[in-house]
Design an enzyme around this catalytic site. Structure first.
Site, mmCIF file in Angstrom:
data_model
loop_
_atom_site.group_PDB
_atom_site.id
_atom_site.type_symbol
_atom_site.label_atom_id
_atom_site.label_comp_id
_atom_site.label_asym_id
_atom_site.label_seq_id
_atom_site.Cartn_x
_atom_site.Cartn_y
_atom_site.Cartn_z
ATOM 1 N N ASP A 1 4.442 7.049 -6.272
ATOM 2 C CA ASP A 1 5.068 7.217 -7.587
ATOM 3 C C ASP A 1 4.166 6.796 -8.740
ATOM 4 O O ASP A 1 3.233 6.027 -8.575
ATOM 5 C CB ASP A 1 6.396 6.448 -7.649
ATOM 6 C CG ASP A 1 6.244 4.962 -7.304
ATOM 7 O OD1 ASP A 1 5.397 4.619 -6.453
ATOM 8 O OD2 ASP A 1 6.978 4.138 -7.883
ATOM 9 N N GLU B 1 7.711 2.847 -5.384
ATOM 10 C CA GLU B 1 7.265 1.441 -5.279
ATOM 11 C C GLU B 1 7.558 0.675 -6.552
ATOM 12 O O GLU B 1 7.782 -0.537 -6.518
ATOM 13 C CB GLU B 1 5.754 1.377 -4.963
ATOM 14 C CG GLU B 1 5.265 0.005 -4.535
ATOM 15 C CD GLU B 1 5.175 -1.025 -5.660
ATOM 16 O OE1 GLU B 1 5.541 -2.186 -5.426
ATOM 17 O OE2 GLU B 1 4.757 -0.684 -6.783
HETATM 18 ZN ZN LIG Z 1 2.370 -0.924 -10.213
HETATM 19 ZN ZN LIG Z 2 1.061 -0.328 -7.355
#
Ligand SMILES: [Zn+2]
Ligand SMILES: [Zn+2]
Length: 396
Positions: free
Chosen positions: A82, A140
């Site tokens: 991401d 994440e």
């Molecule tokens: Zn980050």
């Molecule tokens: Zn990262």
């Protein structure tokens, strides 16, 4: 020798890994919206010819590369995919084409490196025993973390890996080098949302009011004793408040004040105790001063612990691959990372890939609009990951 074979494959693949990274960099997607990224990764995995590609957590994948005697042992390699809500300020040919979205944490590099490692590993699979599990995860950057969804969706089952290795770019480490740390490495991170309620009115008549600004000032100071007095000096803890909102005026005391902050530490029992302590102090202090308090603690990622033995083997393997002088010891890092979820389930090793190059002006930190990497790091990003995986299959 397999190490030399992997090195030369990584060298041959460098341009391809860079091209993949640039494609991802130009087409970033926010957390849990990695639909095109996931399609791209899936297509590459099919081209490479890995087996058992399975969709997990909507925009994530797991896949296997089976060596000889595949049931012997499994090692997982993980990448996150991401990007962040940042407007890219770099003028590069691969600049983000999605306004307001940017790969400013290097997850493009992680994904491209793992695809490179997969291609390398697939082409030498007759030369190692065991199975490599590839994990490409979404989200994440945003709680509760794509890793937690991947685990719920069975990413660590069938087969269950004996260990997991993840890499992350590090703009403070020069390109050509990597860093490892055994044991506690990154912090848990919890978001704090406090509303202090009083009774607003004219600033000239404090005796008729309950001033939430004054109460909040005391509260911010009082809460610091959680990290300065209640915390063991042996456990790093951070309490920071970055937002205090009191919408009064020179002569207007508002009804309420909103405060936001972060609490980070490296010990789960202490983390829970600290939460209770903060709630208790806030309630006692604010009510003692006549106000009321709403205190919400949104739990983020757990702290990240690198398994000492797995990390030691990985460090030795990295020294073997890159030379002793190119493998650094890392200090504790109070940022959080959702790789921590995997490392709570199975043995984990999260290491850093140096991407800094002062001569090329590549010095910006992650999560900034000018973040970039020296792409020379990607040859190591792909090759070292592959080598760490086969070394762990062999020695772990
Ligand atoms: Zn980050
Ligand atoms: Zn990262």
């Amino acid at each position: 020798m397999l190490k030399d074979k992997i090195k030369s494959l990584a060298k041959d693949l460098k341009e391809e890994v860079i091209a993949n990274r640039r494609h991802l960099h130009a087409n970033p997607e926010l957390s849990y919206q990695e639909y095109e990224t996931a399609k791209f990764v899936n297509q590459k995995l099919q081209e490479i010819g890995v087996s058992q590609i399975e969709q997990k957590a909507t925009t994530g994948w797991t896949a296997l590369i089976e060596g000889k005697n595949p049931g012997k042992k499994t090692v997982a390699l993980r990448a996150d995919m991401d990007a962040l809500p940042i407007i890219e300020a770099n003028n590069v040919p691969y600049k983000s084409t999605h306004e307001g979205v940017m790969h400013a944490c290097g997850h493009d590099a992680h994904t491209a490196s793992l695809l490179g490692a997969a291609k390398i590993l697939n082409s030498v699979k007759d030369q190692f025993e065991g199975t490599i599990k590839l994990i490409f995860q979404p989200g994440e950057e945003v709680a509760p973390g794509g890793a937690s969804y991947m685990i719920k969706d069975g990413a660590l089952e069938n087969p269950r890996p004996n260990g997991i290795i993840g890499q992350h770019v590090m703009p403070f480490i020069p390109v050509g080098k990597v860093g490892f740390r055994q044991g506690i490495y990154m912090a848990s991170a919890d978001e704090l949302y406090i509303t202090v309620k009083g009774k607003g009115g004219h600033g000239a008549m404090p005796e008729t009011l309950i001033d939430p600004v004054l109460i909040s000032s005391h509260l911010i100071v009082a809460l610091q004793q959680v990290v300065s007095r209640a915390a063991s000096p042996k456990v790093p803890s951070v309490l920071s408040f970055g937002r205090v909102e009191a919408l009064g005026a020179t002569n207007v005391i508002p009804n309420e004040v909103k405060i936001q902050g972060t609490f980070r530490t490296l010990n789960e029992p202490w983390r829970a105790q600290a939460h209770q302590k903060m709630l208790q102090i806030a309630k006692g202090l604010v009510e003692g001063m006549g106000g009321e308090v709403d205190f919400e603690i949104r739990k983020g990622y757990p702290f990240l612990q690198n398994d000492p033995e797995l990390t030691e083997r990985a460090t030795l393997a990295a020294k073997d691959y890159l030379g002793e002088e190119n493998v650094l010891d890392l200090d504790i890092w109070m940022a959080a990372e959702d790789f921590a979820y995997y490392s709570q389930e199975i043995k984990g090793c999260f290491y850093r890939l140096g991407t800094r190059n002062e001569q090329k002006g590549i010095i910006s930190g992650v999560h900034t609009p000018t973040f970039d990497i020296d792409e020379d790091a990607l040859e190591i990003g792909a090759g070292l990951m592959a080598w760490l995986a086969v070394s762990e299959l062999e020695k772990g």
